[in-house]
Scaffold this motif. Structure first.
Motif, PDB file in Angstrom:
ATOM      1  N   MET B   1      -4.889   9.769  -7.215  1.00  0.00           N
ATOM      2  CA  MET B   1      -5.694   9.053  -8.229  1.00  0.00           C
ATOM      3  C   MET B   1      -4.796   8.286  -9.202  1.00  0.00           C
ATOM      4  O   MET B   1      -5.016   7.119  -9.485  1.00  0.00           O
ATOM      5  CB  MET B   1      -6.528  10.090  -9.000  1.00  0.00           C
ATOM      6  CG  MET B   1      -7.385   9.517 -10.117  1.00  0.00           C
ATOM      7  SD  MET B   1      -8.849   8.708  -9.460  1.00  0.00           S
ATOM      8  CE  MET B   1      -9.678   8.264 -10.943  1.00  0.00           C
ATOM      9  N   TYR B   2      -3.718   9.001  -9.694  1.00  0.00           N
ATOM     10  CA  TYR B   2      -2.786   8.387 -10.629  1.00  0.00           C
ATOM     11  C   TYR B   2      -2.039   7.244  -9.954  1.00  0.00           C
ATOM     12  O   TYR B   2      -1.859   6.177 -10.542  1.00  0.00           O
ATOM     13  CB  TYR B   2      -1.820   9.453 -11.143  1.00  0.00           C
ATOM     14  CG  TYR B   2      -0.758   8.887 -12.040  1.00  0.00           C
ATOM     15  CD1 TYR B   2      -1.082   8.389 -13.307  1.00  0.00           C
ATOM     16  CD2 TYR B   2       0.564   8.816 -11.623  1.00  0.00           C
ATOM     17  CE1 TYR B   2      -0.123   7.855 -14.128  1.00  0.00           C
ATOM     18  CE2 TYR B   2       1.530   8.285 -12.437  1.00  0.00           C
ATOM     19  CZ  TYR B   2       1.190   7.809 -13.697  1.00  0.00           C
ATOM     20  OH  TYR B   2       2.138   7.281 -14.505  1.00  0.00           O
ATOM     21  N   ARG B   8      -3.022  -0.183  -9.114  1.00  0.00           N
ATOM     22  CA  ARG B   8      -4.016  -1.155  -9.593  1.00  0.00           C
ATOM     23  C   ARG B   8      -3.473  -1.916 -10.821  1.00  0.00           C
ATOM     24  O   ARG B   8      -3.629  -3.130 -10.932  1.00  0.00           O
ATOM     25  CB  ARG B   8      -5.289  -0.399  -9.982  1.00  0.00           C
ATOM     26  CG  ARG B   8      -6.442  -1.300 -10.322  1.00  0.00           C
ATOM     27  CD  ARG B   8      -7.661  -0.475 -10.670  1.00  0.00           C
ATOM     28  NE  ARG B   8      -8.374  -1.074 -11.772  1.00  0.00           N
ATOM     29  CZ  ARG B   8      -8.964  -0.420 -12.756  1.00  0.00           C
ATOM     30  NH1 ARG B   8      -8.908   0.899 -12.786  1.00  0.00           N
ATOM     31  NH2 ARG B   8      -9.615  -1.032 -13.692  1.00  0.00           N
ATOM     32  N   ARG B   9      -2.832  -1.166 -11.670  1.00  0.00           N
ATOM     33  CA  ARG B   9      -2.271  -1.784 -12.881  1.00  0.00           C
ATOM     34  C   ARG B   9      -1.206  -2.800 -12.507  1.00  0.00           C
ATOM     35  O   ARG B   9      -1.192  -3.927 -13.011  1.00  0.00           O
ATOM     36  CB  ARG B   9      -1.671  -0.690 -13.769  1.00  0.00           C
ATOM     37  CG  ARG B   9      -1.281  -1.183 -15.149  1.00  0.00           C
ATOM     38  CD  ARG B   9      -0.701  -0.066 -15.979  1.00  0.00           C
ATOM     39  NE  ARG B   9       0.557   0.419 -15.432  1.00  0.00           N
ATOM     40  CZ  ARG B   9       0.944   1.695 -15.409  1.00  0.00           C
ATOM     41  NH1 ARG B   9       0.154   2.631 -15.895  1.00  0.00           N
ATOM     42  NH2 ARG B   9       2.112   2.038 -14.911  1.00  0.00           N
ATOM     43  N   ARG B  10      -0.334  -2.383 -11.604  1.00  0.00           N
ATOM     44  CA  ARG B  10       0.752  -3.291 -11.205  1.00  0.00           C
ATOM     45  C   ARG B  10       0.204  -4.522 -10.482  1.00  0.00           C
ATOM     46  O   ARG B  10       0.676  -5.645 -10.708  1.00  0.00           O
ATOM     47  CB  ARG B  10       1.743  -2.556 -10.310  1.00  0.00           C
ATOM     48  CG  ARG B  10       2.621  -1.608 -11.113  1.00  0.00           C
ATOM     49  CD  ARG B  10       3.571  -0.848 -10.238  1.00  0.00           C
ATOM     50  NE  ARG B  10       4.362   0.088 -11.011  1.00  0.00           N
ATOM     51  CZ  ARG B  10       5.086   1.058 -10.495  1.00  0.00           C
ATOM     52  NH1 ARG B  10       5.098   1.241  -9.178  1.00  0.00           N
ATOM     53  NH2 ARG B  10       5.785   1.863 -11.247  1.00  0.00           N
ATOM     54  N   THR B  12      -2.695  -5.861 -10.853  1.00  0.00           N
ATOM     55  CA  THR B  12      -3.342  -6.742 -11.837  1.00  0.00           C
ATOM     56  C   THR B  12      -2.284  -7.533 -12.602  1.00  0.00           C
ATOM     57  O   THR B  12      -2.437  -8.751 -12.834  1.00  0.00           O
ATOM     58  CB  THR B  12      -4.198  -5.923 -12.820  1.00  0.00           C
ATOM     59  OG1 THR B  12      -5.020  -5.043 -12.088  1.00  0.00           O
ATOM     60  CG2 THR B  12      -5.023  -6.818 -13.704  1.00  0.00           C
ATOM     61  N   LEU B  13      -1.236  -6.819 -12.998  1.00  0.00           N
ATOM     62  CA  LEU B  13      -0.167  -7.498 -13.751  1.00  0.00           C
ATOM     63  C   LEU B  13       0.457  -8.616 -12.926  1.00  0.00           C
ATOM     64  O   LEU B  13       0.616  -9.759 -13.417  1.00  0.00           O
ATOM     65  CB  LEU B  13       0.913  -6.474 -14.146  1.00  0.00           C
ATOM     66  CG  LEU B  13       2.106  -7.031 -14.901  1.00  0.00           C
ATOM     67  CD1 LEU B  13       1.683  -7.517 -16.281  1.00  0.00           C
ATOM     68  CD2 LEU B  13       3.201  -5.986 -15.028  1.00  0.00           C
ATOM     69  N   LEU B  16      -1.912 -11.504 -12.597  1.00  0.00           N
ATOM     70  CA  LEU B  16      -1.988 -12.312 -13.820  1.00  0.00           C
ATOM     71  C   LEU B  16      -0.759 -13.209 -13.963  1.00  0.00           C
ATOM     72  O   LEU B  16      -0.879 -14.395 -14.301  1.00  0.00           O
ATOM     73  CB  LEU B  16      -2.097 -11.390 -15.048  1.00  0.00           C
ATOM     74  CG  LEU B  16      -3.426 -10.663 -15.232  1.00  0.00           C
ATOM     75  CD1 LEU B  16      -3.332  -9.670 -16.388  1.00  0.00           C
ATOM     76  CD2 LEU B  16      -4.551 -11.654 -15.502  1.00  0.00           C
ATOM     77  N   VAL B  17       0.393 -12.641 -13.677  1.00  0.00           N
ATOM     78  CA  VAL B  17       1.629 -13.431 -13.779  1.00  0.00           C
ATOM     79  C   VAL B  17       1.613 -14.566 -12.756  1.00  0.00           C
ATOM     80  O   VAL B  17       1.970 -15.714 -13.075  1.00  0.00           O
ATOM     81  CB  VAL B  17       2.870 -12.520 -13.583  1.00  0.00           C
ATOM     82  CG1 VAL B  17       4.137 -13.363 -13.465  1.00  0.00           C
ATOM     83  CG2 VAL B  17       2.998 -11.543 -14.741  1.00  0.00           C
ATOM     84  N   VAL B  19      -1.008 -15.961 -11.379  1.00  0.00           N
ATOM     85  CA  VAL B  19      -1.998 -16.976 -11.785  1.00  0.00           C
ATOM     86  C   VAL B  19      -1.413 -17.868 -12.887  1.00  0.00           C
ATOM     87  O   VAL B  19      -1.571 -19.100 -12.859  1.00  0.00           O
ATOM     88  CB  VAL B  19      -3.307 -16.287 -12.258  1.00  0.00           C
ATOM     89  CG1 VAL B  19      -4.238 -17.307 -12.906  1.00  0.00           C
ATOM     90  CG2 VAL B  19      -4.005 -15.630 -11.085  1.00  0.00           C
ATOM     91  N   SER B  20      -0.720 -17.231 -13.818  1.00  0.00           N
ATOM     92  CA  SER B  20      -0.102 -18.015 -14.906  1.00  0.00           C
ATOM     93  C   SER B  20       0.904 -19.005 -14.342  1.00  0.00           C
ATOM     94  O   SER B  20       0.937 -20.180 -14.754  1.00  0.00           O
ATOM     95  CB  SER B  20       0.605 -17.082 -15.894  1.00  0.00           C
ATOM     96  OG  SER B  20      -0.321 -16.275 -16.539  1.00  0.00           O
TER      97      SER B  20
END
Lengths: 192, 297
Positions: B1-2, B8-10, B12-13, B16-17, B19-20
């Motif tokens: 789970m962790y 998921r966090r990575r 997303t990050l 985002l980078v 996409v930027s």
């Protein structure tokens, strides 16, 4: 409206109003030739309160909005604010700092990343900008201003997002103090 | 789970980078008419009224905060303007002094030609001191002395008329006794209509040094207000005159027949503006041939 939408909606409103206030009022007030930049403070505060992922997403969104509204190169501010939001969030997740002046330091660092990073990005993009002692002085004044206003901005953000956060840091710390450790529900190893 | 959360966090990050970076690259390489620019213009169109409204609504707050900065700026500006004002005032005063000195010096040099003083050597001197009480003692100190050829008794002229004579002379400075000093006496000639050239003695009246009296005039002197009085330049023990002849002394201001009959005197006002002088000329040598120059008393 489900509870899961509470935080994104509040953050969207906060980001929108924050950028509008920044452009319409705060940018027009100068101290020693420098105006306060609320946006990195907002992003850092959100990261500190909500975590790395909301911080990074909020940073991206606010950065994009700033770039759109100020007719800048799209993606520059987003990139910087992603770093700010994510780093502030990771600080919360890894260290869980309890000191009351943490937002001040985080605000100063966020402003430094924003101003210096923006200048570097402009330089990398080939936009000529005079690098001088005056610019350095302005960067320092901007960092000082950011540190000065970090606490009020942090308090405002906390007020806006309080109740919508899945895990309030203060509540978590209080629980850790009374129970002798973090709640089993909060332990990363057991999932959240 | 962790792990899933971390992944998921990575993800997303990174997303985002990426996409930027895509936005940045696309926007930077696009022409102004491209889609991203169009979107940006559209957002500005939408935001403009909101920004305008917010700007108006937030003006009081902006003014309030701006007041502090404006006050600091205003103080700085005030100090700069004060310094500028002082500098300009100094420049203005310097210019006025220069103009005034220029006019006086021009008058001095004109005077030499007008009154036949070209034959005399002259030392132009700046006034560096004045006696504080001109009711009894009317003297001035000038910055030329014996090193410039100045000697006691030499005549001093300025501003179109006689000023006085050198009473003491040292190496670099001299003292000039003005014709308005109570000790002063000048042999004078009245240039009246009869062109007779009546001779008298000019002395200051008691209590009003600028009111000069021409005394010892003949009772039948025919004179009227406005006539000129010049130095007599005659060698006569009764009318001691260290001055060259024909230097203007004053103009007749008052002729009282009764006074002329009883006291043999008329009133004149000095031609030279004795209270506002900055420069004088000292006639340092005798004219060639000596002429009718009187001896120093």
């Amino acid at each position: 409206m489900t509870e899961s939408w509470q935080l994104p909606l509040r953050l969207a409103a906060l980001g929108f109003l924050g950028v509008i206030v920044q452009i319409a009022a705060v940018s027009q007030i100068t101290v020693f030739g420098v105006s306060l930049d609320l946006a990195p403070l907002l992003v850092a505060s959100v990261g500190l309160l909500a975590g790395s992922l909301p911080g990074a997403v909020f940073g991206f969104a606010v950065g994009l909005f700033v770039d759109l509204a100020l007719v800048q190169d799209l993606g520059v501010t987003s990139l910087l604010f992603i770093v700010i939001g994510y780093a502030a969030g990771r600080l919360r997740e890894l260290r869980d700092p309890a000191h009351g002046l943490v937002p001040v330091v985080v605000g100063a660092v966020a402003t430094a990343i924003s101003t210096v990073g923006f200048a570097l990005m402009q330089f990398l993009l080939g936009i000529e900008a005079p690098v001088s002692w005056l610019l350095l002085r302005q960067v320092l004044v901007a960092i000082l201003l950011g540190a000065l206003f970090a606490l009020p901005v942090y308090a405002l953000v906390r007020r806006v997002v309080s109740g919508a956060l899945p895990d309030d840091p203060r509540r978590r710390r209080r629980r850790a103090y009374t129970t002798g450790g973090l709640s089993p529900l909060s332990r990363p190893s057991q999932g959240r | 789970m962790y792990d899933r959360q971390v992944r998921r966090r990575r993800a997303t990050l990174i997303a985002l980078v990426v996409v930027s970076l895509i936005l940045l690259t696309a926007y930077f390489g696009e022409s102004p008419g491209s889609p991203l620019h169009t979107v940006q213009r559209g957002v500005i169109e939408v935001l403009s009224p909101i920004q305008e409204g917010a700007s108006r609504a937030l003006k009081p707050a902006r003014d309030l905060f701006g007041w502090f900065g404006d006050t600091a700026d205003a103080k700085k500006e005030r100090d700069q303007l004060r310094a500028q004002r002082d500098a300009l005032l100094k420049q203005q005063i310097d210019a006025q002094v220069a103009l005034r000195e220029n006019a006086q010096l021009r008058a001095l040099f004109r005077m030499g030609g007008n009154y036949g003083l070209d034959d005399y050597s002259k030392a132009t001197a700046r006034i560096i001191g004045r006696s504080p009480n001109n009711l009894l003692r009317d003297t001035m100190q000038v910055d030329k002395g014996t090193s410039s050829g100045v000697r006691v008794g030499q005549a001093v002229i300025a501003g179109g008329g006689l000023v006085g004579h050198v009473s003491t002379a040292s190496g670099g400075t001299s003292h000039v006794t003005l014709i308005t000093d109570q000790r002063s006496m000048v042999g004078a000639k009245v240039l009246n209509r009869s062109n007779r050239g009546d001779i008298g003695l000019v002395k200051p009246s008691i209590g009003d040094p600028l009111d000069l009296l021409v005394q010892q005039l003949p009772r039948d002197t025919r004179v009227r207000v406005g006539d000129n009085v010049v130095t007599s330049g005659v060698i006569d023990p009764r009318f001691p005159s260290p001055y060259p002849p024909n230097i203007p002394i004053g103009r007749v201001t008052k002729v009282d027949p009764a006074e002329l009959e009883s006291s043999n005197q008329i009133h004149i006002a000095p031609i030279a503006d004795l209270r506002h002088l900055d420069f004088v000329q000292i006639l340092t040598t005798d004219p060639p041939g000596g002429g009718e120059r009187a001896q120093v008393p």
